[in-house]
Scaffold this motif. Structure first.
Motif, PDB file in Angstrom:
ATOM      1  N   ALA A 185       1.091  -1.389  -0.129  1.00 34.51           N
ATOM      2  CA  ALA A 185      -0.070  -0.032  -0.049  1.00 34.51           C
ATOM      3  C   ALA A 185       0.943   1.270   0.086  1.00 34.51           C
ATOM      4  N   ALA A 186       0.204   2.148  -0.651  1.00 34.99           N
ATOM      5  CA  ALA A 186       1.190   3.794  -0.808  1.00 34.99           C
ATOM      6  C   ALA A 186       0.018   4.755  -0.572  1.00 34.99           C
ATOM      7  N   GLY A 187       0.718   5.829  -0.165  1.00 33.01           N
ATOM      8  CA  GLY A 187      -0.089   7.138   0.041  1.00 33.01           C
ATOM      9  C   GLY A 187      -0.966   7.170   1.398  1.00 33.01           C
ATOM     10  N   ILE A 188      -0.254   6.290   2.316  1.00 33.57           N
ATOM     11  CA  ILE A 188      -0.781   6.350   3.425  1.00 33.57           C
ATOM     12  C   ILE A 188       0.388   5.845   4.648  1.00 33.57           C
ATOM     13  N   GLY A 189       0.209   6.340   5.690  1.00 35.06           N
ATOM     14  CA  GLY A 189       1.409   5.862   6.644  1.00 35.06           C
ATOM     15  C   GLY A 189       1.009   4.761   7.557  1.00 35.06           C
ATOM     16  N   TYR A 212       4.569  -3.557   8.036  1.00 33.80           N
ATOM     17  CA  TYR A 212       5.883  -3.292   7.824  1.00 33.80           C
ATOM     18  C   TYR A 212       6.232  -2.009   7.196  1.00 33.80           C
ATOM     19  N   ALA A 213       6.422  -1.018   7.951  1.00 33.04           N
ATOM     20  CA  ALA A 213       6.711   0.369   6.996  1.00 33.04           C
ATOM     21  C   ALA A 213       8.128   0.433   6.302  1.00 33.04           C
ATOM     22  N   LYS A 214       7.703   0.780   5.229  1.00 29.62           N
ATOM     23  CA  LYS A 214       8.995   0.944   4.165  1.00 29.62           C
ATOM     24  C   LYS A 214       9.041   2.569   4.103  1.00 29.62           C
ATOM     25  N   MET A 215       9.708   3.000   3.191  1.00 34.20           N
ATOM     26  CA  MET A 215       9.994   4.307   2.773  1.00 34.20           C
ATOM     27  C   MET A 215       8.923   4.492   1.909  1.00 34.20           C
ATOM     28  N   GLY A 216       8.144   5.566   2.317  1.00 37.08           N
ATOM     29  CA  GLY A 216       6.951   5.710   1.240  1.00 37.08           C
ATOM     30  C   GLY A 216       5.757   4.897   1.018  1.00 37.08           C
ATOM     31  N   GLU A 217       5.832   3.665   1.704  1.00 35.81           N
ATOM     32  CA  GLU A 217       4.774   2.842   1.501  1.00 35.81           C
ATOM     33  C   GLU A 217       4.640   1.802   2.857  1.00 35.81           C
ATOM     34  N   VAL A 218       3.697   1.197   2.979  1.00 40.62           N
ATOM     35  CA  VAL A 218       3.610  -0.148   4.016  1.00 40.62           C
ATOM     36  C   VAL A 218       3.109  -1.156   3.423  1.00 40.62           C
ATOM     37  N   HIS A 219       3.643  -2.280   4.007  1.00 40.85           N
ATOM     38  CA  HIS A 219       3.525  -3.723   3.515  1.00 40.85           C
ATOM     39  C   HIS A 219       2.741  -4.398   4.713  1.00 40.85           C
ATOM     40  N   ILE A 220       1.553  -5.131   4.192  1.00 40.92           N
ATOM     41  CA  ILE A 220       0.867  -6.012   5.073  1.00 40.92           C
ATOM     42  C   ILE A 220       1.022  -7.457   4.864  1.00 40.92           C
TER      43      ILE A 220
END
Length: 420
Positions: A185-189, A212-220
């Protein structure tokens, strides 16, 4: 459920001279095998500390995997400490000694006495063939525990693990293994995303949900234990559908698909050509777009107009726009996108202009201020084509390199949203 502990041996790891990629690899492989890793330990080349570490690992894990310390020199102590901690004598493995003789002869090297040290393994252990080095891996089953010693160099460790060790561990684990699916997912913290799915996280069991927070996106990551991949995916699907229902404006792909690949897929599907106009990102956006295989089908190029003179000459940004609003402004970003669209003959253009830092910021426009422009041709109901433009603003945090990367991430997200 079996538990594993990874013990990385080497003073160079503790001092930060070498990055410990082997531990990460092993942890991921254990997860895929359905083995829980609760502890990872790094210890230097010291007999007492290594023995204490191993004794602690024996007390809380079923599988203990060590990496490093299998070389021929005096500071390579892993095998002798393992033998001592298990109360086992070291014995000569004649087959491995012959391998050492053969390999040294092949490369016209001398088989030294300290090289022969690598042919000694704990009594009752199995030598795991190492085709990429001189130290064998070692596999021991002792008093209900599995102890494995692997070489430190990742290319040796991975080769031994994938060709031999994975089968041995699979046979012991048996039954269900862990399978996962990653939603990107992108566009959201991370915090905002968690709020949207907090109830699902609180109620999780099987499958599990991890962010998992990545730079500029989040992985679920959705993970389920099952005897087959298909069965695991059937268990994951209901939770995945709930997540997609809440996050559909942000979920751009799965597993290894990057946002630049997701953008490329949409451009290809719609038969559109893309051009980029960049200032503060210095060509990074175009570089990322071309990371996607097949980018030549839809990407025309990127115009890096860092200096204002190039914004005027290459992108036809009117001088009075820069004078009145500044190089970092929505108006300039819009003009950059329009100029790129018209000059390149593209269907879609995206632009970036901002202050990456560490200097150059003001109270009105602090470091991290980035403006984006989007321009594309669109046909109305009557069939007439018009150029549509949109402007976005972001205040990004981080170092100069991080602001540049986050800016390209935001640009790709806005582009993906509009194409979708």
């Amino acid at each position: 459920m079996m538990r594993a502990e990874i013990v990385s041996v080497g003073t160079e790891l503790l001092m930060g001279e070498v990055t410990n990629t082997s531990a990460r690899y092993l942890a991921e492989q254990m997860r895929l095998l359905g083995v829980d890793v609760f502890y990872q330990t790094t210890v230097g080349d010291n007999h007492k500390r290594l023995e204490d570490t191993l004794q602690q690992a024996y007390s809380r894990a079923d599988i203990i995997i060590t990496t490093g310390g299998l070389g021929p020199t005096t500071d390579d102590i892993t095998i002798e400490v393992i033998a001592k901690s298990l109360g086992l004598p070291l014995v000569l493995d004649e087959n491995w000694l012959q391998y050492l003789r053969d390999i040294t002869q092949k490369y016209k090297l001398k088989l030294t006495e300290n090289n022969k040290k690598q042919a000694y393994i704990p009594q009752g252990a199995m030598a795991l063939e190492n085709n990429k080095g001189t130290a064998p891996g070692v596999y021991i089953e002792h008093e209900g525990k599995i102890v494995v010693a692997l070489p430190g160099p990742p290319y040796e460790l991975i080769d031994i693990f994938e060709k031999q060790l994975i089968k041995l561990i699979k046979n012991k684990v048996g039954g269900e293994t862990l399978h996962s699916r990653v939603i990107r997912a992108a566009g959201i913290g991370e915090a905002a995303l968690e709020e949207l799915i907090r109830d699902l996280i609180d109620a999780q069991s099987d499958p599990t949900i991890a962010l998992y927070a990545k730079m500029g996106e989040v992985h679920i990551r959705l993970a389920a234990k099952a005897c087959s991949y298909e069965h695991a995916m059937s268990k994951i699907k209901p939770t995945e559908e709930l997540l997609l229902d809440r996050l559909r404006d942000h979920v751009y792909g799965y597993d290894q698909v990057s946002i630049e690949e997701a953008v490329g897929q949409l451009l290809r599907q719609k038969g559109l050509k893309l051009v980029c106009a960049e200032s503060c990102s210095g060509g990074l956006l175009g570089s990322r777009v071309t990371n996607a295989p097949g980018a030549s089908e839809y990407f025309l190029g990127s115009i890096v107009a860092y200096d204002n003179s190039l914004k005027e000459n290459l992108l036809k940004v009117p001088r009075d726009i820069i004078s009145n609003y500044g190089a970092v402004s929505g108006e300039t970003a819009q003009a950059m996108a329009l100029g790129a669209l018209e000059n390149a003959g593209a269907d879609v253009a995206i632009s970036i202009t901002g202050i990456a830092g560490p200097g150059g910021g003001t109270l009105e426009k602090p470091v991290g201020t980035v403006c984006f422009g989007l321009a594309y041709s669109d046909a109305d109901r009557s069939g007439k084509t018009a150029v549509v433009t949109k402007i976005f603003h972001r205040l990004l945090i981080g170092s100069r390199e991080e602001v540049k990367y986050r800016a390209t991430q935001a640009a790709l997200y806005y582009l993906w949203q509009e194409l979708k």
